[in-house]
Design a protein around this motif. Structure first.
Motif, PDB file in Angstrom:
ATOM      1  N   LEU A   1      12.121   7.189  17.569  1.00  0.00           N
ATOM      2  CA  LEU A   1      10.821   6.664  17.972  1.00  0.00           C
ATOM      3  C   LEU A   1      10.123   6.083  16.750  1.00  0.00           C
ATOM      4  CD1 LEU A   1       9.420   6.751  20.796  1.00  0.00           C
ATOM      5  CD2 LEU A   1       7.946   8.515  19.861  1.00  0.00           C
ATOM      6  N   VAL A   2       9.545   4.902  16.907  1.00  0.00           N
ATOM      7  CA  VAL A   2       8.873   4.219  15.800  1.00  0.00           C
ATOM      8  C   VAL A   2       7.453   3.860  16.223  1.00  0.00           C
ATOM      9  CG1 VAL A   2       8.894   2.239  14.246  1.00  0.00           C
ATOM     10  CG2 VAL A   2      11.059   3.265  14.980  1.00  0.00           C
ATOM     11  N   LEU A   3       6.479   4.300  15.443  1.00  0.00           N
ATOM     12  CA  LEU A   3       5.088   3.907  15.663  1.00  0.00           C
ATOM     13  C   LEU A   3       4.738   2.845  14.624  1.00  0.00           C
ATOM     14  CD1 LEU A   3       1.996   6.088  16.370  1.00  0.00           C
ATOM     15  CD2 LEU A   3       1.915   4.432  14.508  1.00  0.00           C
ATOM     16  N   THR A   4       4.369   1.674  15.093  1.00  0.00           N
ATOM     17  CA  THR A   4       3.992   0.566  14.209  1.00  0.00           C
ATOM     18  C   THR A   4       2.515   0.245  14.415  1.00  0.00           C
ATOM     19  OG1 THR A   4       6.219  -0.361  14.385  1.00  0.00           O
ATOM     20  CG2 THR A   4       4.501  -1.787  13.501  1.00  0.00           C
ATOM     21  N   ALA A   5       1.754   0.323  13.352  1.00  0.00           N
ATOM     22  CA  ALA A   5       0.326   0.020  13.414  1.00  0.00           C
ATOM     23  C   ALA A   5       0.053  -1.280  12.682  1.00  0.00           C
ATOM     24  CB  ALA A   5      -0.490   1.152  12.802  1.00  0.00           C
ATOM     25  N   SER A   6      -0.540  -2.219  13.390  1.00  0.00           N
ATOM     26  CA  SER A   6      -0.929  -3.495  12.799  1.00  0.00           C
ATOM     27  C   SER A   6      -2.443  -3.515  12.644  1.00  0.00           C
ATOM     28  CB  SER A   6      -0.471  -4.666  13.683  1.00  0.00           C
ATOM     29  OG  SER A   6       0.930  -4.666  13.802  1.00  0.00           O
ATOM     30  N   ASP A   7      -2.897  -3.662  11.428  1.00  0.00           N
ATOM     31  CA  ASP A   7      -4.325  -3.706  11.126  1.00  0.00           C
ATOM     32  C   ASP A   7      -4.810  -5.127  11.393  1.00  0.00           C
ATOM     33  OD1 ASP A   7      -6.848  -3.744  10.048  1.00  0.00           O
ATOM     34  OD2 ASP A   7      -6.320  -2.643   8.245  1.00  0.00           O
ATOM     35  N   GLN A   8      -5.546  -5.302  12.496  1.00  0.00           N
ATOM     36  CA  GLN A   8      -6.014  -6.631  12.889  1.00  0.00           C
ATOM     37  C   GLN A   8      -7.378  -6.974  12.306  1.00  0.00           C
ATOM     38  OE1 GLN A   8      -4.020  -8.697  15.109  1.00  0.00           O
ATOM     39  NE2 GLN A   8      -2.585  -7.133  14.412  1.00  0.00           N
ATOM     40  N   GLY A   9      -7.990  -6.023  11.616  1.00  0.00           N
ATOM     41  CA  GLY A   9      -9.320  -6.280  11.097  1.00  0.00           C
ATOM     42  C   GLY A   9     -10.315  -6.485  12.229  1.00  0.00           C
ATOM     43  N   ARG A  10     -11.213  -7.431  12.070  1.00  0.00           N
ATOM     44  CA  ARG A  10     -12.219  -7.715  13.100  1.00  0.00           C
ATOM     45  C   ARG A  10     -11.829  -8.979  13.873  1.00  0.00           C
ATOM     46  NH1 ARG A  10     -16.226  -4.159  12.427  1.00  0.00           N
ATOM     47  NH2 ARG A  10     -16.447  -3.186  10.381  1.00  0.00           N
ATOM     48  N   ALA A  11     -10.605  -8.975  14.366  1.00  0.00           N
ATOM     49  CA  ALA A  11     -10.095 -10.109  15.132  1.00  0.00           C
ATOM     50  C   ALA A  11     -10.498  -9.976  16.598  1.00  0.00           C
ATOM     51  CB  ALA A  11      -8.579 -10.184  15.014  1.00  0.00           C
ATOM     52  N   ILE A  12     -10.970 -11.071  17.177  1.00  0.00           N
ATOM     53  CA  ILE A  12     -11.413 -11.056  18.567  1.00  0.00           C
ATOM     54  C   ILE A  12     -10.241 -11.218  19.525  1.00  0.00           C
ATOM     55  CG2 ILE A  12     -12.782 -12.306  20.278  1.00  0.00           C
ATOM     56  CD1 ILE A  12     -14.736 -13.015  18.136  1.00  0.00           C
ATOM     57  N   PHE A  13      -9.302 -12.080  19.172  1.00  0.00           N
ATOM     58  CA  PHE A  13      -8.233 -12.447  20.106  1.00  0.00           C
ATOM     59  C   PHE A  13      -7.493 -11.211  20.620  1.00  0.00           C
ATOM     60  CE2 PHE A  13      -4.085 -13.829  21.458  1.00  0.00           C
ATOM     61  CZ  PHE A  13      -4.303 -15.059  22.046  1.00  0.00           C
ATOM     62  N   GLY A  14      -7.087 -10.320  19.706  1.00  0.00           N
ATOM     63  CA  GLY A  14      -6.303  -9.154  20.112  1.00  0.00           C
ATOM     64  C   GLY A  14      -7.071  -8.208  21.013  1.00  0.00           C
ATOM     65  N   ILE A  15      -8.400  -8.123  20.834  1.00  0.00           N
ATOM     66  CA  ILE A  15      -9.208  -7.244  21.675  1.00  0.00           C
ATOM     67  C   ILE A  15      -9.350  -7.821  23.078  1.00  0.00           C
ATOM     68  CG2 ILE A  15     -11.456  -6.114  21.919  1.00  0.00           C
ATOM     69  CD1 ILE A  15     -11.767  -6.219  18.918  1.00  0.00           C
ATOM     70  N   LEU A  16      -9.479  -9.137  23.173  1.00  0.00           N
ATOM     71  CA  LEU A  16      -9.656  -9.774  24.481  1.00  0.00           C
ATOM     72  C   LEU A  16      -8.349  -9.867  25.258  1.00  0.00           C
ATOM     73  CD1 LEU A  16     -12.037 -12.724  23.468  1.00  0.00           C
ATOM     74  CD2 LEU A  16     -12.659 -10.481  24.376  1.00  0.00           C
ATOM     75  N   ASP A  17      -7.241  -9.915  24.548  1.00  0.00           N
ATOM     76  CA  ASP A  17      -5.934 -10.061  25.191  1.00  0.00           C
ATOM     77  C   ASP A  17      -5.491  -8.707  25.748  1.00  0.00           C
ATOM     78  OD1 ASP A  17      -3.437 -10.949  26.003  1.00  0.00           O
ATOM     79  OD2 ASP A  17      -2.560 -10.818  23.998  1.00  0.00           O
ATOM     80  N   LEU A  18      -6.057  -8.331  26.888  1.00  0.00           N
ATOM     81  CA  LEU A  18      -5.863  -6.987  27.418  1.00  0.00           C
ATOM     82  C   LEU A  18      -4.420  -6.711  27.841  1.00  0.00           C
ATOM     83  CD1 LEU A  18      -9.126  -6.555  29.540  1.00  0.00           C
ATOM     84  CD2 LEU A  18      -8.618  -5.680  27.264  1.00  0.00           C
TER      85      LEU A  18
END
Length: 591
Positions: A439-456
């Protein structure tokens, strides 16, 4: 004589035995299944506890199955015993590189440990492989390069660093101009159309390299029984900004302003009551850190992981139902959860790994055809890569080293010196199954990006419905109610992918020159999921597979569209289509 069948049979037999398990295994399930990870947000850490199960077994038991598979494949004569000679360091190191994409090697003499009987047991192999391909691995994905993203810049028309209601009200028109392929969807690549796929792949690889070298990673596993000193020092490096008359100069302590955790937890850890946490006090805090959220993840125990019901990856909140203050959870799908802890967002996606085996077979088939120079249906002689990993490799694909290097003896089960496609496919299937036990947990730090939050739905595209919800979501971040949303008010965003392992050495994990996939393939957007809701005509009209039918997609008259669009939002969803179709059938009319 061929040993392919004994290898598979032995692996299956061991798997069945492990699945049954002794009665005492149930007592250890809780501890074996739990993993604690810490996300280092901008103002405070977020503590997440994961309890991962494969069916009714802790995931660590599935990992032992993967070790059994590797053990059986190295056991060339299929007698159930892995001798030191069979546990060839070159083959084992090649298997590790195939799994991780890195150049990890194993030292001689560390396999046959106790008892030293010339035979490597499954337990001995497991202990040797645990540090490099253990049951759970935390890694850093892409890191945000800028504070905000391209979507923020497009919406901020006057370039004053803030989004107003007027600017957001024009969002539909603003984004429509960006729809370069005219499919009523806005993709991440359309926001930055001058970046070629190859250039984006290079940028992504650079971000991954930066992730491996970053001083303070965005996510760290908190392992029971392991010293917390490293994590305490990371917390200081991340949050210690200085205080008093020397702001900006770290003082080796964290004040409540620097470390915005729960006040009661802060006071409990502040042993000397000086209003700040030292390294030792931080370690005390970590020993009893309150968990912000306790999630249970259940993966399918079988190899397919497809279908409905038990075959799906699921997540649920554990505990008595109470959430910590300031914590909100939104269930987006069976395996998708959005978590808000204060102004930190964690978008967690659980990937069952259904496509790992299929992808591995496809890549190996491509590899086989490229290496079979005389097209006689098998590889031999100079078509084979060198068995010695230190020797010059003779077979390359797209100018890169073949992942078959060092694995010929393992794949060639009958020992005839020839590699047939069938042998290669059997090897691919065995290694893909072994990968499912990691099992691999990958965390991507998006900062204060809007696109990733809206892309549900995380398909890297904004649909018309997601765009419609943009105004309400962004304006909800206006903490000071001044009608403007600045970068500071946008939630800090992590994208978290929890996935079964894959053969990273085949699909672009970097290191060892093992990547045989072109950058274009690496950057390909995920295929839209096949629609299952709504009547047949609805699914056929929804050409961009976003789950809605727009006026442009609807093939009937406008009056019929308006009749079906009950909420008058300009879109027909599956529920409206079902309801409208039922009403039409009762009235002998149709769309």
């Amino acid at each position: 004589m061929t040993f392919a069948t004994p290898c598979v049979a032995l692996a299956l037999a061991l798997t069945v035995t492990a699945a049954a398990g002794p009665p005492e295994e149930a007592a250890k399930t809780e501890g074996e299944a739990e993993r604690n990870v810490v996300f280092l947000g901008e103002e405070r850490p977020v503590f997440l506890r994961l309890r991962v199960m494969a069916g009714d077994r802790p995931f660590d038991a599935a990992w032992l199955d993967s070790i059994r598979t590797i053990h059986a494949c190295l056991d060339l004569d299929g007698d159930g015993k892995l001798t030191e000679k069979e546990a060839d360091r070159g083959a084992l190191a090649a298997l590790v590189r195939l799994a991780t994409g890195g150049a990890t090697t194993l030292l001689r003499g560390e396999l046959d440990v106790h008892p030293k009987d010339g035979v490597v047991s499954i337990d001995e192999l497991a202990e040797a492989l645990r540090p490099v391909i253990g049951p759970f691995r935390v890694q850093v994905g892409r890191l945000a390069i800028n504070r905000t993203d391209a979507l923020f810049d497009h919406l901020d028309r006057d370039k004053d660093g803030a989004l107003t209601r007027t600017e957001l009200a024009a969002i539909a028109g603003s984004l429509r101009r960006l729809d370069l392929d005219d499919n009523e969807m806005i993709s991440a690549t359309e926001l930055e159309p001058f970046n070629s796929p190859t250039a984006m792949a290079v940028a992504g690889n650079a971000a991954d390299r930066q992730a491996r070298l970053i001083a303070v990673p965005p996510v760290v596993e908190l392992v029971a029984g392991v010293s917390s000193l490293r994590l305490a020092r990371l917390l200081l490096k991340k949050y210690d900004k200085g205080r008093g008359d020397v702001p900006g100069r770290p003082d080796g302590k964290l004040s409540p302003e620097e470390f915005a955790i729960d006040p009661d937890a802060f006071a409990s850890a502040d042993a000397n009551h000086d209003g700040a946490l030292s390294t030792e006090e931080l370690r005390k805090f970590l020993a009893q850190a309150p968990v912000d959220l306790d999630l249970e993840i259940n993966l399918s125990p079988d190899a397919s992981g497809s279908g409905s019901g038990p075959g799906r990856a699921t997540t649920r909140i554990r505990g008595d139902g109470g959430l910590a203050k300031g914590t909100e959870v939104r269930q987006l799908a069976d395996g998708d959860v959005e978590i808000a802890v204060g102004r930190i967002r964690l978008d967690i996606h659980v990937d069952q790994g259904d496509a790992v085996a299929e992808n591995a077979r496809r890549i190996y088939q491509r590899l086989f055809k490229a290496a079979d120079a005389n097209k006689d249906g098998y590889l031999e002689g100079k078509e084979l890569p060198a068995e010695n990993n230190d020797a010059p490799v003779q077979v390359q694909v797209q100018g890169q080293v073949s992942p078959l290097a060092g694995l010929v003896k393992v794949i060639d089960r009958d020992g005839d010196g020839k590699l047939y496609e069938k042998e290669l496919m059997e090897f691919a299937d065995r290694q893909s199954e072994a990968a499912r036990g990691r099992l691999v947990l990958t965390a991507s730090d998006q900062g204060r990006a809007i696109f990733g939050i809206l892309d549900l739905d995380r398909d890297r595209r904004l649909s018309a419905r997601e765009v419609m919800r943009t105004v309400d979501r962004i304006t909800s971040w206006d903490g000071d109610s001044d009608g403007r949303v600045t970068a500071d008010e946008i939630p800090y965003h992590f994208q978290v992918n929890i996935a079964r392992g894959e053969l990273t050495g085949l699909i672009g994990g970097g290191g060892a020159g093992n990547n045989v996939v072109a950058p274009q393939a690496m950057m390909a957007a995920p295929k839209p999921a096949a629609l299952t809701a709504g009547p047949d005509w609805f699914r056929q009209m929804d050409r961009n597979h976003d789950g809605d039918i727009s006026r442009r997609e609807f093939l009937g008259p406008r009056t019929e569209f308006d009749r079906l669009d009950r909420d008058k939002d300009g879109l027909i969803d599956a529920e409206e289509a079902e309801a409208g179709a039922g009403a039409a059938s009762r009235g002998n009319a149709g769309p």
